[in-house]
Design a protein around this motif. Structure first.
Motif, mmCIF file in Angstrom:
data_model
loop_
_atom_site.group_PDB
_atom_site.id
_atom_site.type_symbol
_atom_site.label_atom_id
_atom_site.label_comp_id
_atom_site.label_asym_id
_atom_site.label_seq_id
_atom_site.Cartn_x
_atom_site.Cartn_y
_atom_site.Cartn_z
ATOM 1 N N THR A 79 0.841 -1.195 0.000
ATOM 2 C CA THR A 79 0.000 0.000 0.000
ATOM 3 C C THR A 79 0.878 1.247 0.000
ATOM 4 O OG1 THR A 79 -0.160 -0.059 2.413
ATOM 5 C CG2 THR A 79 -1.926 -1.111 1.180
ATOM 6 N N TYR A 80 0.335 2.319 -0.546
ATOM 7 C CA TYR A 80 1.062 3.577 -0.708
ATOM 8 C C TYR A 80 0.154 4.724 -0.307
ATOM 9 C CZ TYR A 80 4.306 0.644 -3.200
ATOM 10 O OH TYR A 80 5.195 -0.349 -3.507
ATOM 11 N N ILE A 81 0.762 5.880 0.037
ATOM 12 C CA ILE A 81 -0.024 7.020 0.502
ATOM 13 C C ILE A 81 -0.548 7.873 -0.649
ATOM 14 C CG2 ILE A 81 1.135 7.122 2.740
ATOM 15 C CD1 ILE A 81 2.720 9.547 1.631
ATOM 16 N N SER A 82 -0.057 7.644 -1.866
ATOM 17 C CA SER A 82 -0.579 8.407 -3.000
ATOM 18 C C SER A 82 -0.625 7.518 -4.241
ATOM 19 C CB SER A 82 0.287 9.639 -3.279
ATOM 20 O OG SER A 82 1.519 9.263 -3.850
ATOM 21 N N ARG A 83 -1.518 7.866 -5.148
ATOM 22 C CA ARG A 83 -1.642 7.131 -6.414
ATOM 23 C C ARG A 83 -0.349 7.261 -7.224
ATOM 24 N NH1 ARG A 83 -5.954 5.040 -8.905
ATOM 25 N NH2 ARG A 83 -7.390 6.058 -7.491
ATOM 26 N N ALA A 84 0.267 8.445 -7.195
ATOM 27 C CA ALA A 84 1.508 8.673 -7.951
ATOM 28 C C ALA A 84 2.635 7.772 -7.443
ATOM 29 C CB ALA A 84 1.918 10.138 -7.869
ATOM 30 N N ALA A 85 2.739 7.619 -6.134
ATOM 31 C CA ALA A 85 3.781 6.762 -5.559
ATOM 32 C C ALA A 85 3.544 5.304 -5.943
ATOM 33 C CB ALA A 85 3.816 6.907 -4.044
ATOM 34 N N ALA A 86 2.300 4.878 -5.906
ATOM 35 C CA ALA A 86 1.978 3.499 -6.290
ATOM 36 C C ALA A 86 2.279 3.275 -7.770
ATOM 37 C CB ALA A 86 0.506 3.206 -5.989
ATOM 38 N N GLN A 87 1.944 4.245 -8.624
ATOM 39 C CA GLN A 87 2.202 4.129 -10.060
ATOM 40 C C GLN A 87 3.697 4.031 -10.329
ATOM 41 O OE1 GLN A 87 -0.241 3.939 -12.438
ATOM 42 N NE2 GLN A 87 1.340 3.570 -13.936
ATOM 43 N N GLN A 88 4.492 4.846 -9.657
ATOM 44 C CA GLN A 88 5.943 4.815 -9.840
ATOM 45 C C GLN A 88 6.507 3.467 -9.386
ATOM 46 O OE1 GLN A 88 8.154 7.702 -7.597
ATOM 47 N NE2 GLN A 88 9.999 7.399 -8.818
ATOM 48 N N ALA A 89 6.049 2.983 -8.245
ATOM 49 C CA ALA A 89 6.512 1.684 -7.750
ATOM 50 C C ALA A 89 6.133 0.570 -8.729
ATOM 51 C CB ALA A 89 5.928 1.411 -6.371
ATOM 52 N N GLY A 90 4.950 0.654 -9.292
ATOM 53 C CA GLY A 90 4.509 -0.343 -10.266
ATOM 54 C C GLY A 90 5.383 -0.342 -11.509
ATOM 55 N N ARG A 91 5.725 0.841 -12.013
ATOM 56 C CA ARG A 91 6.598 0.937 -13.196
ATOM 57 C C ARG A 91 7.984 0.369 -12.895
ATOM 58 N NH1 ARG A 91 4.173 6.162 -13.772
ATOM 59 N NH2 ARG A 91 6.037 7.061 -12.845
ATOM 60 N N LEU A 92 8.512 0.670 -11.715
ATOM 61 C CA LEU A 92 9.824 0.134 -11.328
ATOM 62 C C LEU A 92 9.781 -1.393 -11.208
ATOM 63 C CD1 LEU A 92 10.886 2.772 -8.674
ATOM 64 C CD2 LEU A 92 11.930 2.407 -10.922
ATOM 65 N N PHE A 93 8.695 -1.920 -10.654
ATOM 66 C CA PHE A 93 8.548 -3.364 -10.506
ATOM 67 C C PHE A 93 8.537 -4.045 -11.876
ATOM 68 C CE2 PHE A 93 6.148 -7.273 -10.106
ATOM 69 C CZ PHE A 93 6.704 -7.851 -8.981
ATOM 70 N N VAL A 94 7.755 -3.492 -12.824
ATOM 71 C CA VAL A 94 7.681 -4.069 -14.167
ATOM 72 C C VAL A 94 9.052 -3.996 -14.847
ATOM 73 C CG1 VAL A 94 6.699 -3.738 -16.476
ATOM 74 C CG2 VAL A 94 5.220 -3.684 -14.474
ATOM 75 N N ALA A 95 9.754 -2.873 -14.694
ATOM 76 C CA ALA A 95 11.081 -2.735 -15.296
ATOM 77 C C ALA A 95 12.042 -3.780 -14.734
ATOM 78 C CB ALA A 95 11.623 -1.325 -15.061
ATOM 79 N N ARG A 96 11.980 -4.007 -13.419
ATOM 80 C CA ARG A 96 12.851 -5.017 -12.801
ATOM 81 C C ARG A 96 12.536 -6.414 -13.320
ATOM 82 N NH1 ARG A 96 11.757 -6.189 -6.982
ATOM 83 N NH2 ARG A 96 11.132 -8.225 -7.691
ATOM 84 N N LYS A 97 11.244 -6.739 -13.411
ATOM 85 C CA LYS A 97 10.855 -8.064 -13.904
ATOM 86 C C LYS A 97 11.271 -8.250 -15.364
ATOM 87 C CE LYS A 97 8.921 -10.390 -10.678
ATOM 88 N NZ LYS A 97 9.666 -11.542 -10.173
ATOM 89 N N GLU A 98 11.137 -7.210 -16.178
ATOM 90 C CA GLU A 98 11.569 -7.307 -17.574
ATOM 91 C C GLU A 98 13.080 -7.515 -17.651
ATOM 92 O OE1 GLU A 98 9.971 -3.729 -19.271
ATOM 93 O OE2 GLU A 98 8.075 -4.706 -19.768
ATOM 94 N N GLY A 99 13.836 -6.834 -16.776
ATOM 95 C CA GLY A 99 15.282 -7.015 -16.725
ATOM 96 C C GLY A 99 15.666 -8.418 -16.304
ATOM 97 N N GLU A 100 14.945 -8.974 -15.336
ATOM 98 C CA GLU A 100 15.216 -10.354 -14.908
ATOM 99 C C GLU A 100 14.967 -11.328 -16.047
ATOM 100 O OE1 GLU A 100 12.750 -11.073 -11.524
ATOM 101 O OE2 GLU A 100 13.942 -9.798 -10.200
ATOM 102 N N ARG A 101 13.880 -11.107 -16.784
ATOM 103 C CA ARG A 101 13.554 -12.011 -17.887
ATOM 104 C C ARG A 101 14.601 -11.897 -18.994
ATOM 105 N NH1 ARG A 101 8.001 -11.219 -20.446
ATOM 106 N NH2 ARG A 101 9.018 -9.325 -21.117
ATOM 107 N N THR A 102 15.036 -10.693 -19.302
ATOM 108 C CA THR A 102 16.055 -10.487 -20.328
ATOM 109 C C THR A 102 17.362 -11.157 -19.913
ATOM 110 O OG1 THR A 102 15.048 -8.402 -20.953
ATOM 111 C CG2 THR A 102 17.314 -8.746 -21.631
ATOM 112 N N GLY A 103 17.717 -11.044 -18.636
ATOM 113 C CA GLY A 103 18.937 -11.677 -18.133
ATOM 114 C C GLY A 103 18.892 -13.178 -18.247
ATOM 115 N N ARG A 104 17.731 -13.766 -17.975
ATOM 116 C CA ARG A 104 17.588 -15.224 -18.088
ATOM 117 C C ARG A 104 17.705 -15.668 -19.538
ATOM 118 N NH1 ARG A 104 13.196 -14.664 -14.470
ATOM 119 N NH2 ARG A 104 11.767 -14.888 -16.221
ATOM 120 N N GLN A 105 17.171 -14.876 -20.463
ATOM 121 C CA GLN A 105 17.203 -15.265 -21.865
ATOM 122 C C GLN A 105 18.613 -15.167 -22.442
ATOM 123 O OE1 GLN A 105 14.342 -12.639 -23.627
ATOM 124 N NE2 GLN A 105 12.596 -13.902 -23.041
#
Length: 68
Positions: free
Chosen positions: A35-61
């Protein structure tokens, strides 16, 4: 499994004033990201999470298989 495009989505629900929950769907898997105190903070965290997961997948490939 040769698809390099990811189907990801960021879902933010307002639970109460100044309380937003973040849920990310990535590669058909759902992650509850807290949970986050603002929608903007949650959106930023979500974008960072997706970027990290994409990086992990690229590294595995790119990483060669190790021989046992």
């Amino acid at each position: 499994m040769g698809s390099s495009s990811s189907a990801s989505s960021i879902v933010i629900d307002e639970l109460a004033p100044q309380k937003f929950s973040l849920r990310v769907v990535f590669d058909d898997r759902q992650f509850d990201c807290g949970t986050y105190i603002s929608r903007a903070a949650a959106q930023q965290a979500g974008r960072l999470f997706v970027a990290r997961k994409e990086g992990e997948r690229t590294g595995r490939q790119k990483r060669p298989q190790r021989k046992s």
